[in-house]
Design a protein around this motif. Structure first.
Motif, short mmCIF file in Angstrom:
data_model
loop_
_atom_site.label_atom_id
_atom_site.label_comp_id
_atom_site.label_asym_id
_atom_site.label_seq_id
_atom_site.Cartn_x
_atom_site.Cartn_y
_atom_site.Cartn_z
N ASP A 179 47.09 32.81 42.01
CA ASP A 179 47.28 33.97 42.90
C ASP A 179 47.24 35.31 42.18
OD1 ASP A 179 47.62 32.24 45.09
OD2 ASP A 179 49.74 31.99 44.60
N VAL A 180 46.72 35.33 40.97
CA VAL A 180 46.61 36.58 40.24
C VAL A 180 45.51 36.45 39.20
CG1 VAL A 180 48.34 35.90 38.51
CG2 VAL A 180 47.89 38.32 38.92
N VAL A 181 44.78 37.54 38.97
CA VAL A 181 43.77 37.57 37.91
C VAL A 181 44.07 38.81 37.06
CG1 VAL A 181 41.33 37.65 37.33
CG2 VAL A 181 42.06 36.51 39.43
N PRO A 182 44.70 38.62 35.90
CA PRO A 182 45.02 39.77 35.06
C PRO A 182 43.77 40.56 34.67
CG PRO A 182 46.21 37.81 34.32
CD PRO A 182 45.21 37.36 35.34
N ARG A 183 43.95 41.84 34.44
CA ARG A 183 42.82 42.69 34.07
C ARG A 183 42.20 42.19 32.77
NH1 ARG A 183 43.55 49.11 34.20
NH2 ARG A 183 43.91 48.47 36.37
N GLY A 184 40.89 42.12 32.76
CA GLY A 184 40.18 41.66 31.57
C GLY A 184 39.95 40.16 31.54
N TRP A 185 40.57 39.44 32.48
CA TRP A 185 40.35 38.00 32.56
C TRP A 185 39.23 37.72 33.56
CZ3 TRP A 185 45.21 34.46 32.09
CH2 TRP A 185 46.03 34.93 31.05
N ALA A 186 38.69 36.51 33.49
CA ALA A 186 37.62 36.11 34.40
C ALA A 186 38.00 34.81 35.09
CB ALA A 186 36.31 35.94 33.63
N GLU A 187 37.24 34.48 36.13
CA GLU A 187 37.41 33.21 36.83
C GLU A 187 36.10 32.43 36.80
OE1 GLU A 187 40.29 33.07 40.43
OE2 GLU A 187 39.11 34.91 40.62
N SER A 188 36.21 31.13 36.76
CA SER A 188 35.03 30.28 36.81
C SER A 188 35.45 28.97 37.48
CB SER A 188 34.49 30.04 35.40
OG SER A 188 33.26 29.33 35.45
N ILE A 189 34.60 27.98 37.40
CA ILE A 189 34.96 26.63 37.82
C ILE A 189 34.75 25.70 36.63
CG2 ILE A 189 34.53 26.96 40.28
CD1 ILE A 189 31.82 25.57 39.88
N LEU A 190 35.44 24.58 36.64
CA LEU A 190 35.43 23.69 35.47
C LEU A 190 34.01 23.24 35.11
CD1 LEU A 190 37.19 22.25 33.41
CD2 LEU A 190 37.42 20.34 35.03
N GLY A 191 33.18 22.97 36.12
CA GLY A 191 31.83 22.50 35.84
C GLY A 191 30.94 23.50 35.15
N GLN A 219 32.50 26.45 26.87
CA GLN A 219 32.64 27.89 27.03
C GLN A 219 34.10 28.29 27.19
OE1 GLN A 219 30.08 29.88 29.82
NE2 GLN A 219 28.32 28.65 29.32
N VAL A 220 34.98 27.47 26.66
CA VAL A 220 36.42 27.73 26.76
C VAL A 220 37.10 26.98 25.62
CG1 VAL A 220 36.70 25.79 28.35
CG2 VAL A 220 38.43 27.59 28.29
N VAL A 221 38.19 27.55 25.10
CA VAL A 221 38.94 26.90 24.02
C VAL A 221 39.57 25.61 24.54
CG1 VAL A 221 40.93 27.14 22.47
CG2 VAL A 221 39.39 29.09 22.85
N SER A 222 39.33 24.52 23.84
CA SER A 222 39.72 23.19 24.33
C SER A 222 41.22 23.07 24.58
CB SER A 222 39.28 22.12 23.32
OG SER A 222 39.76 20.85 23.69
N ARG A 223 42.04 23.47 23.62
CA ARG A 223 43.48 23.32 23.81
C ARG A 223 43.99 24.19 24.96
NH1 ARG A 223 46.50 20.62 19.80
NH2 ARG A 223 48.09 20.56 21.39
N TYR A 224 43.42 25.38 25.09
CA TYR A 224 43.80 26.23 26.22
C TYR A 224 43.48 25.52 27.53
CZ TYR A 224 43.37 29.68 29.91
OH TYR A 224 43.47 30.33 31.11
N LEU A 225 42.28 24.95 27.63
CA LEU A 225 41.88 24.28 28.86
C LEU A 225 42.77 23.07 29.13
CD1 LEU A 225 39.93 24.13 31.24
CD2 LEU A 225 38.39 22.75 29.81
N THR A 226 43.18 22.36 28.09
CA THR A 226 44.08 21.21 28.27
C THR A 226 45.39 21.66 28.93
OG1 THR A 226 43.17 20.17 26.27
CG2 THR A 226 45.26 19.32 27.10
N TYR A 227 45.97 22.73 28.41
CA TYR A 227 47.21 23.22 28.99
C TYR A 227 47.00 23.77 30.40
CZ TYR A 227 49.29 22.69 24.37
OH TYR A 227 49.76 22.16 23.18
N ALA A 229 34.62 19.09 39.04
CA ALA A 229 33.84 20.23 38.53
C ALA A 229 34.12 21.51 39.31
CB ALA A 229 32.35 19.90 38.59
N GLY A 230 34.61 21.39 40.53
CA GLY A 230 34.88 22.55 41.35
C GLY A 230 36.24 23.17 41.14
N LEU A 231 37.04 22.63 40.24
CA LEU A 231 38.39 23.16 40.02
C LEU A 231 38.31 24.57 39.46
CD1 LEU A 231 41.38 21.25 38.53
CD2 LEU A 231 40.90 23.56 37.76
N PRO A 232 38.99 25.55 40.09
CA PRO A 232 38.97 26.94 39.58
C PRO A 232 39.67 27.03 38.23
CG PRO A 232 39.70 26.85 41.88
CD PRO A 232 39.71 25.44 41.37
#
Length: 211
Positions: A5-17, A114-122, A151-154
């Motif tokens: 419910d929030v997107v901090p400034r400078g961050w982006a959104e994508s989907i897992l796929g 295209q994302v740090v693995s440990r970050y994505l795990t958490y 693959a559609g997970l935000p």
């Protein structure tokens, strides 16, 4: 689209796929009982995926010649394994010690690129992400989720340096949890040993208690 419910400034959104390759494990018929070998290649099963880690103490092993035929179902360090049947969404980060092992049916391999693995795990372990997965699981007796649906997970994407900072902070806490878990298991074994001795009227002598 954000799960939080929030997107901090400078961050982006994508989907897992769009930030990782997702592949389901082989069919159950791919490995037969006679294909297993005590000194073969490790094959990670859903039962081995717990608490964000791959538990290798009871992992099954497959003959090297059979493992060679399943080369497309191997894991590499920094992959993420996600259960796709039963308790869907349980996950584990793959350490270097499991590099080249196989993963079985009932699991999906998520390979970030295209994302740090440990970050994505958490991130995938967040209650919001877990709830997203559970709501999309199909089936009643045995819930399951497909790679296409997962693959559609935000996914929330802070800058890479921030992803690394978040992962490092949470990994440090994970290490502390592992130490406390080990101490707890040791204390439990000490308790059981002491109880058995005391209830037989034996003198325990000098016991060293975990501290």
């Amino acid at each position: 689209m954000s799960l939080l419910d929030v997107v901090p400034r400078g961050w982006a959104e994508s989907i897992l796929g769009d930030v990782a390759d997702i592949r389901s494990g082989p069919s159950g018929a791919s490995v037969r009982q006679q294909d297993r070998s005590a000194d073969g290649v490790g094959m990670i099963a859903p039962k081995d995926v717990r608490d964000g880690r791959v538990h290798t103490d009871a992992v099954s092993r497959v003959r090297a010649d059979v493992a060679a035929t399943l080369a497309s179902y191997t894991v590499a360090a920094d992959d993420i394994l996600v259960t796709r049947t039963g308790t869907v969404g349980r996950l584990a980060w793959v350490p270097a010690s499991c590099d080249g092992w196989l993963y079985s049916t009932g699991l999906m391999r998520v390979r970030p690129y295209q994302v740090v693995s440990r970050y994505l795990t958490y991130y995938l372990a967040l209650p919001e992400a877990q709830e997203w997965v559970r709501r999309r699981a199909r089936g009643t007796a045995v819930p399951s989720i497909s790679a296409a649906v997962l693959a559609g997970l935000p996914v929330m994407l802070p800058p890479v340096h921030h992803q690394r900072e978040i992962a490092a902070a949470l990994a440090l806490l994970d290490e502390q949890v592992e130490v406390h878990d080990a101490l707890s298991r040791l204390a439990g074994r000490t308790r059981d040993r002491l109880a058995g001795m005391l209830m037989r009227g034996e003198s325990p002598g000098r016991l060293v208690f975990p501290g």
